[in-house]
Design an enzyme around this catalytic site. Structure first.
Site, PDB file in Angstrom:
ATOM      1  CB  CYS A 286      -1.984  -4.090  11.911  1.00 31.00           C
ATOM      2  SG  CYS A 286      -2.119  -2.531  11.583  1.00 31.00           S
TER       3      CYS A 286
ATOM      4  CD  GLU B 127       0.514   1.168   2.971  1.00 28.23           C
ATOM      5  OE1 GLU B 127       1.399   1.316   3.963  1.00 28.23           O
ATOM      6  OE2 GLU B 127      -0.606   2.639   2.635  1.00 28.23           O
TER       7      GLU B 127
ATOM      8  CB  SER C 233       3.683   2.310  10.523  1.00 25.86           C
ATOM      9  OG  SER C 233       4.304   1.302   9.907  1.00 25.86           O
TER      10      SER C 233
ATOM     11  CB  CYS D 186      -0.743   1.797  10.438  1.00 23.17           C
ATOM     12  SG  CYS D 186      -1.740  -0.103  10.754  1.00 23.17           S
TER      13      CYS D 186
ATOM     14  CB  CYS E  59      -3.707  -1.391   8.990  1.00 28.53           C
ATOM     15  SG  CYS E  59      -2.629  -1.871   7.628  1.00 28.53           S
TER      16      CYS E  59
ATOM     17  CG  HIS F 223      -5.730  -0.020  14.218  1.00 28.78           C
ATOM     18  ND1 HIS F 223      -5.070   0.653  14.307  1.00 28.78           N
ATOM     19  CD2 HIS F 223      -4.285  -0.481  12.802  1.00 28.78           C
ATOM     20  CE1 HIS F 223      -3.760   0.278  14.158  1.00 28.78           C
ATOM     21  NE2 HIS F 223      -3.669   0.149  13.077  1.00 28.78           N
TER      22      HIS F 223
ATOM     23  NE  ARG G  79       3.427  -3.158   9.029  1.00 32.63           N
ATOM     24  CZ  ARG G  79       2.929  -4.358   9.652  1.00 32.63           C
ATOM     25  NH1 ARG G  79       1.709  -5.095  10.306  1.00 32.63           N
ATOM     26  NH2 ARG G  79       2.615  -5.444   8.388  1.00 32.63           N
TER      27      ARG G  79
ATOM     28  CB  CYS H  85       1.891  -0.454   7.572  1.00 36.27           C
ATOM     29  SG  CYS H  85       0.248   0.046   7.625  1.00 36.27           S
TER      30      CYS H  85
HETATM   31 NI1  NFE Z   1      -1.202  -1.616   8.461  1.00 33.80          NI
HETATM   32 FE1  NFE Z   1      -0.276  -1.455  11.767  1.00 33.80          FE
HETATM   33  C1  NFE Z   1       1.153  -2.904  12.571  1.00 33.80           C
HETATM   34  C2  NFE Z   1      -0.356  -0.698  12.917  1.00 33.80           C
HETATM   35  S1  NFE Z   1       1.539  -0.243  11.634  1.00 33.80           S
HETATM   36  S2  NFE Z   1       0.638  -2.312  10.166  1.00 33.80           S
HETATM   37  O1  NFE Z   1       1.769  -3.476  13.177  1.00 33.80           O
HETATM   38  O2  NFE Z   1      -0.967  -0.827  14.621  1.00 33.80           O
HETATM   39  O3  NFE Z   1       2.490   0.266  11.999  1.00 33.80           O
END
Ligand code: NFE
Ligand code: MG
Length: 572
Positions: free
Chosen positions: A66, A15, A504, A551, A63, A70, A481, A548
């Site tokens: 992950c 992405e 991220s 995210c 996202c 969330h 992450r 990511c």
């Molecule tokens: Ni879109 Fe995520 C993870 C979160 S971003 S992947 O793992 O929270 O760093």
């Protein structure tokens, strides 16, 4: 002009909306680095004035990777605000779903998103399949990629692509680059696992769907607990989870682990993947409840790479600021009081190196001003590095035996000291080690759940939301992450503020008011690049964080117009 700018945009295989710009001197050494996101999504704005019970469903749309992190964060932040404690059965089920996510995420990262920064596909085509089959036994007694016939088949599949003049997913890479260090046989082993991983990751997605109903974006968490009661009571579904998990654990043990061990040896003298700690402050939370009050990973903070002291986290010290990001607020604000109001100031005209190594006109980041949609999270005013490297190092420093055992075994086999973890190679190895620790202990949570279900079938805690009361609460835990937190305020029965501070965002952070860099930027400064038109070293380093950006910046209308207005009354 002796200084030159290199622009890589997009840099992610996932992405992509991450853009990296570096300034190199006459010796091709990076002097300045800028990490910026070119996308804003604004989910924090989208949930405002909505029913808090729906927050998790919105938040998981941050996202497509992950999603579960969330989702859970959106649910737990509201539970925390309302003072609800979900039953143990719900907590352990959430852990089993989290294990599915982590294992899925980490294997896909290494093979599909990052592996080709380490393994040269074109070189694999000149491998001797018999030698490759023998080579695999050096890193495990039960290799996944074994048998000359099987490896020959892999070679032929990829050769067929190349003969058609179409490298498919392997196109547009820097094959033959001088910093690739695997032999053709080792490249073939990784390539064969790349192809295997495509079906193994499907099994991991199915593993999530057993309790989550679907993947991505599972559906079975609710404020107070979980809704997958029928699955929990059905021995066939529980057995299905176990068998899918066993398949993935086998892949971790027989492919992922030995491949990283092979990389640790092959790349042990490649300067561009060593000694680049980035930000040396590490941060992680408690994560993976595998029994009552028992987290597999413990939280804490390490400052300046000093493993002799692990500090407790004080949530009041977390802030986000946007001095160099495209938002209005330049003040460092605690996430309970965070603001997300866009203020796009654009790019500037300039020159950068093109694919032929020549200077060409380019739009560039305004390096004196704002240059990213990612905010700058700070802890007590300091940048932090988050991710598996933080969980592994912090838990090792705390003497967490479950982590120490896995890490010590890997260090003994690879011959590396623990300090080697502070590098691109180390970040990539730490992710595998985290997957290994999770795989070693997922069945602890599974067995604790089975045991608890014998005497207690509670799956959801009842609650009421008092619309006259104001609430605030948070989720603080880890995503694949790294450290993730969500912060919410509820007023008049609806969400009045929501802020997500995401892994991220920590790592890809732009500079702050004091000029302090985030970890992506910090790890690039000082690195020498072999060929300015093929900056594989930059790509490999940044990919080692598993960026990511969806995210990190969390229906975008590019003209900034309102698309619709919705009014929600949670009392109806
Ligand atoms: Ni879109 Fe995520 C993870 C979160 S971003 S992947 O793992 O929270 O760093
Ligand atoms: Mg945010």
């Amino acid at each position: 002009m002796s200084e030159k700018r290199i622009v890589i945009d997009p840099i992610t295989r996932i992405e992509g909306h991450l853009r990296i710009e570096v300034v190199v001197d006459e010796n091709n050494v990076v002097k300045e680095a800028y990490s910026g996101s070119t996308l804003w999504r604004g989910l924090e704005q989208i949930v405002k004035n909505r029913d808090p019970r729906d927050a998790g469903f919105f938040m998981q749309r941050i996202c497509g990777v992950c999603t579960y992190s969330h989702y859970r964060a959106g649910i737990v932040a509201v539970e925390n605000a309302l003072g609800i404690k979900p039953p143990l059965n719900a907590e352990l089920t959430r852990t089993l779903m989290n294990a599915a996510l982590y294992l899925h995420d980490h294997i896909v990262h290494f093979y599909q998103l990052h592996g080709m920064d380490w393994a040269d596909v074109v070189s694999a085509l000149s491998a001797d399949v018999h030698k490759a089959s023998e080579e695999a036994f050096k890193y495990t007694s039960t290799p996944f990629a074994t048998g000359a016939d099987k490896l020959k088949e892999v070679k032929e599949r990829v050769e067929a692509f190349v003969k058609k003049g179409n490298l498919g997913p392997f196109a547009n890479a820097y094959w033959g680059h001088s910093t690739y260090k695997f032999t053709p046989e080792q490249n073939l082993i990784v390539l064969s696992h790349y192809l295997e991983c495509l079906s193994i990751q499907r099994t991991a997605a199915q593993m999530m769907a057993i309790f989550g109903a679907k993947n991505p974006h599972p559906q079975s968490l609710t404020v107070g607990g979980v809704t997958c009661v029928m699955d929990l009571m059905d021995p066939a579904r529980m057995g299905e989870y176990m068998s899918k998990f066993a398949e993935i654990k086998e892949f971790v043990d027989r492919a992922y682990y030995p491949d990283i061990l092979m990389a640790a040896k092959a790349y042990a003298n490649e300067p561009s993947v060593l000694n680049d700690v980035g930000v040396s402050n590490l941060f992680c939370y408690d994560e993976f409840l595998i029994g009552k009050n028992d987290h597999l990973f413990k939280g804490g903070i390490i400052l300046n790479g000093d493993l002799s002291k692990v500090y407790d986290i004080d949530e009041d010290k977390i802030t986000e600021e946007a001095t160099r990001a495209w938002y209005k607020n330049d003040k460092a604000l605690h996430p309970y009081d965070g603001e997300t109001e866009a203020n796009y100031t654009g790019l500037v005209d300039g020159e950068s190196i093109d694919g032929e190594g020549k200077l060409a006109h380019s739009k560039l980041f305004d390096t004196k001003g704002k240059y990213s949609w990612i905010k700058a999270p700070r802890y007590d005013g300091m940048p932090m590095q988050v991710g598996p490297i933080a969980s592994i190092v912090i838990n090792y420093a705390k003497g967490n035996e479950r982590v120490k055992k896995v890490v010590d075994e890997f260090l003994a086999k690879s011959g590396l000291p623990l300090s080697a973890v502070f590098s691109t190679l180390g970040r990539t190895a730490a992710r595998m080690l985290e997957a290994k620790v999770v795989a070693e202990h997922t069945m602890d949570a599974f067995n604790a759940l089975i045991e608890n279900l014998k005497t207690d079938q509670e799956t959801c805690t009842k609650y009421v939301i008092d619309n006259k009361k104001e609430y605030k609460g948070n989720f603080q835990g880890n995503a694949p992450r790294g450290a993730l937190s969500h912060w919410c305020r509820i007023k008049d029965g609806v969400i009045s503020n929501w802020q997500a501070v995401v892994p991220s965002t920590w790592n890809a952070s732009p500079k702050d008011a004091k000029g302090q860099m985030g970890s992506y930027e910090a790890c690039l400064v000082g690195m020498k690049i072999a060929d300015l038109s093929k900056p594989l070293e930059i790509i490999r380093k940044i990919h080692s964080y598993d960026p990511c950006i969806a995210c990190a910046v969390h229906v975008m209308d590019t003209k900034g117009n309102d698309l619709s207005t919705y009014k929600i009354n949670p009392n109806l």
